[in-house]
Motif scaffolding. Sequence first.
Motif, PDB file in Angstrom:
ATOM      1  N   ILE A 136       0.830  -1.205   0.000  1.00  0.00           N
ATOM      2  CA  ILE A 136       0.000   0.000   0.000  1.00  0.00           C
ATOM      3  C   ILE A 136       0.868   1.260   0.000  1.00  0.00           C
ATOM      4  CG2 ILE A 136      -1.757   1.278   1.297  1.00  0.00           C
ATOM      5  CD1 ILE A 136      -2.438  -1.449   2.651  1.00  0.00           C
ATOM      6  N   LYS A 137       0.538   2.194  -0.873  1.00  0.00           N
ATOM      7  CA  LYS A 137       1.221   3.483  -0.868  1.00  0.00           C
ATOM      8  C   LYS A 137       0.477   4.505  -0.012  1.00  0.00           C
ATOM      9  CE  LYS A 137       3.424   3.022  -5.404  1.00  0.00           C
ATOM     10  NZ  LYS A 137       3.533   3.589  -6.780  1.00  0.00           N
ATOM     11  N   GLN A 138      -0.868   4.412  -0.032  1.00  0.00           N
ATOM     12  CA  GLN A 138      -1.646   5.441   0.660  1.00  0.00           C
ATOM     13  C   GLN A 138      -3.058   4.942   0.944  1.00  0.00           C
ATOM     14  OE1 GLN A 138      -2.971   9.234  -1.421  1.00  0.00           O
ATOM     15  NE2 GLN A 138      -1.219  10.014  -0.262  1.00  0.00           N
ATOM     16  N   THR A 139      -3.620   5.382   2.061  1.00  0.00           N
ATOM     17  CA  THR A 139      -5.044   5.170   2.334  1.00  0.00           C
ATOM     18  C   THR A 139      -5.683   6.532   2.564  1.00  0.00           C
ATOM     19  OG1 THR A 139      -4.713   4.888   4.725  1.00  0.00           O
ATOM     20  CG2 THR A 139      -4.685   2.895   3.356  1.00  0.00           C
ATOM     21  N   GLU A 193      -8.720  12.103   6.606  1.00  0.00           N
ATOM     22  CA  GLU A 193      -7.409  11.580   7.000  1.00  0.00           C
ATOM     23  C   GLU A 193      -6.748  10.813   5.860  1.00  0.00           C
ATOM     24  OE1 GLU A 193      -6.550  10.363  11.184  1.00  0.00           O
ATOM     25  OE2 GLU A 193      -6.504   8.378  10.252  1.00  0.00           O
ATOM     26  N   THR A 194      -5.500  11.175   5.561  1.00  0.00           N
ATOM     27  CA  THR A 194      -4.707  10.493   4.536  1.00  0.00           C
ATOM     28  C   THR A 194      -3.446   9.933   5.174  1.00  0.00           C
ATOM     29  OG1 THR A 194      -5.492  11.978   2.789  1.00  0.00           O
ATOM     30  CG2 THR A 194      -3.465  10.764   2.355  1.00  0.00           C
ATOM     31  N   THR A 195      -3.212   8.645   4.972  1.00  0.00           N
ATOM     32  CA  THR A 195      -2.017   7.992   5.505  1.00  0.00           C
ATOM     33  C   THR A 195      -1.126   7.555   4.348  1.00  0.00           C
ATOM     34  OG1 THR A 195      -3.262   7.172   7.413  1.00  0.00           O
ATOM     35  CG2 THR A 195      -1.139   6.127   6.960  1.00  0.00           C
ATOM     36  N   THR A 196       0.121   8.017   4.357  1.00  0.00           N
ATOM     37  CA  THR A 196       1.077   7.699   3.293  1.00  0.00           C
ATOM     38  C   THR A 196       2.206   6.867   3.882  1.00  0.00           C
ATOM     39  OG1 THR A 196       0.547   9.787   2.178  1.00  0.00           O
ATOM     40  CG2 THR A 196       2.568   8.652   1.507  1.00  0.00           C
ATOM     41  N   TYR A 197       2.479   5.719   3.253  1.00  0.00           N
ATOM     42  CA  TYR A 197       3.481   4.783   3.766  1.00  0.00           C
ATOM     43  C   TYR A 197       4.808   4.963   3.048  1.00  0.00           C
ATOM     44  CZ  TYR A 197      -0.441   2.715   6.158  1.00  0.00           C
ATOM     45  OH  TYR A 197      -1.530   2.543   6.972  1.00  0.00           O
ATOM     46  N   ASN A 198       5.883   4.931   3.828  1.00  0.00           N
ATOM     47  CA  ASN A 198       7.233   5.090   3.297  1.00  0.00           C
ATOM     48  C   ASN A 198       7.936   3.732   3.312  1.00  0.00           C
ATOM     49  OD1 ASN A 198       9.809   5.937   2.563  1.00  0.00           O
ATOM     50  ND2 ASN A 198      10.313   6.703   4.599  1.00  0.00           N
ATOM     51  N   GLU A 258      11.252   1.587   1.702  1.00  0.00           N
ATOM     52  CA  GLU A 258      12.541   1.652   1.008  1.00  0.00           C
ATOM     53  C   GLU A 258      13.133   0.251   0.946  1.00  0.00           C
ATOM     54  OE1 GLU A 258      15.154   4.471   2.820  1.00  0.00           O
ATOM     55  OE2 GLU A 258      13.631   6.062   2.887  1.00  0.00           O
ATOM     56  N   ASN A 259      13.482  -0.176  -0.261  1.00  0.00           N
ATOM     57  CA  ASN A 259      14.051  -1.520  -0.452  1.00  0.00           C
ATOM     58  C   ASN A 259      13.172  -2.593   0.194  1.00  0.00           C
ATOM     59  OD1 ASN A 259      16.353  -0.486  -1.832  1.00  0.00           O
ATOM     60  ND2 ASN A 259      17.288   0.004   0.135  1.00  0.00           N
ATOM     61  N   ASN A 260      11.848  -2.429   0.026  1.00  0.00           N
ATOM     62  CA  ASN A 260      10.848  -3.388   0.513  1.00  0.00           C
ATOM     63  C   ASN A 260      10.749  -3.436   2.041  1.00  0.00           C
ATOM     64  OD1 ASN A 260      10.263  -4.219  -2.178  1.00  0.00           O
ATOM     65  ND2 ASN A 260      12.047  -5.568  -2.120  1.00  0.00           N
ATOM     66  N   VAL A 261      11.293  -2.428   2.720  1.00  0.00           N
ATOM     67  CA  VAL A 261      11.226  -2.368   4.177  1.00  0.00           C
ATOM     68  C   VAL A 261      10.422  -1.136   4.592  1.00  0.00           C
ATOM     69  CG1 VAL A 261      12.568  -2.069   6.304  1.00  0.00           C
ATOM     70  CG2 VAL A 261      13.401  -3.594   4.505  1.00  0.00           C
ATOM     71  N   LEU A 262       9.480  -1.319   5.513  1.00  0.00           N
ATOM     72  CA  LEU A 262       8.669  -0.207   5.994  1.00  0.00           C
ATOM     73  C   LEU A 262       9.517   0.713   6.859  1.00  0.00           C
ATOM     74  CD1 LEU A 262       5.803   1.043   6.230  1.00  0.00           C
ATOM     75  CD2 LEU A 262       5.482  -0.365   8.284  1.00  0.00           C
ATOM     76  N   LYS A 263       9.633   1.975   6.424  1.00  0.00           N
ATOM     77  CA  LYS A 263      10.410   2.957   7.169  1.00  0.00           C
ATOM     78  C   LYS A 263       9.540   3.939   7.946  1.00  0.00           C
ATOM     79  CE  LYS A 263      14.575   1.629   6.202  1.00  0.00           C
ATOM     80  NZ  LYS A 263      15.575   2.532   5.644  1.00  0.00           N
ATOM     81  N   GLY A 264       8.215   3.870   7.716  1.00  0.00           N
ATOM     82  CA  GLY A 264       7.333   4.737   8.482  1.00  0.00           C
ATOM     83  C   GLY A 264       6.081   5.090   7.712  1.00  0.00           C
ATOM     84  N   TRP A 265       5.304   5.999   8.290  1.00  0.00           N
ATOM     85  CA  TRP A 265       4.078   6.453   7.646  1.00  0.00           C
ATOM     86  C   TRP A 265       3.731   7.838   8.188  1.00  0.00           C
ATOM     87  CZ3 TRP A 265       4.652   2.598  11.122  1.00  0.00           C
ATOM     88  CH2 TRP A 265       3.961   2.676  12.325  1.00  0.00           C
ATOM     89  N   THR A 266       3.018   8.615   7.357  1.00  0.00           N
ATOM     90  CA  THR A 266       2.619   9.974   7.721  1.00  0.00           C
ATOM     91  C   THR A 266       1.108  10.085   7.649  1.00  0.00           C
ATOM     92  OG1 THR A 266       4.690  10.880   6.838  1.00  0.00           O
ATOM     93  CG2 THR A 266       2.878  12.418   7.173  1.00  0.00           C
TER      94      THR A 266
END
Length: 287
Positions: A42-45, A55-60, A62-70
Amino acid sequence: MKKLVLLAAAALTVVACKKDKNEDNPTPPQPEKPVEVPAGFIKQTIFTQAGVSTETTTYNVENNVLKGWTVTNNYGTVTHSLSYEGKNLKTYNYQDGARAVNEEYTFIYQDNKLTKITSTSNGQTDTFIVTTDSQGRITSKINTGIGNNFNADTWTVTFQYDTNSLKVVNTKDGTATYTYTYNNGNVTKIETINYQRLEENFEYDTIVVNELNNQYILLANLARLNIRGHQDVKFGTDQDLFVKQSKNIVNKFTPYSYEITKNGNKPTKIVKRDVTGAPISTLEYKY
């Protein structure tokens, strides 16, 4: 004949030398890496309620590893950032610009087992004792209150796992017990005993995979559990932290139903409806 014997001996010498060389320079072990997210994560909900995008949640990733979300909503932006050491979550940063909150959670391991979680904010650090089982699951989180500043009250949360159940006892603000029943990785029932007894039942679309069923998201939420100012980490309802970590997506939680639009096993849109069938909210997924 003598020549053949000499050639054979020479060949054995070369093989022996190569073997000795390989033993002197063994292949170094590969470093452990964080567990990767599924392909096409998922890139965004986008969560919409009452016809307004709230509310918009954007997932970060990198190299297939979850680094966070905003998370961005009408109140501002909250940023969640993860860092790793090998396969283990090392730090989790929670930053809420609207409330001027910047909290750094650090996960401390001994012999590859989580033993403490610290929370640092405004130069002050609170420490919480953690125990885990043989599978690395948290079995208790304890606040002794000793030396803590923002979380000086004492409490304990225990987690007792069984094959198809989980029992959570939380002593913060009184004692509450939550008993979870699981079926194929999904929470199907929660029994709550607090000031009264409450039973909640859940059904799932077992085709649709919940990609947010992620061990690092769960650990970040458990770090915030019972921490002052984090009432969004809760037990019960469809927003329960373990329901949100189920294998599949909820399609019924009495009295609500969820109309799921999907592409294969991925959800693209979920409409939550009340008992009359009227829409309450919509959650859209972007990939």
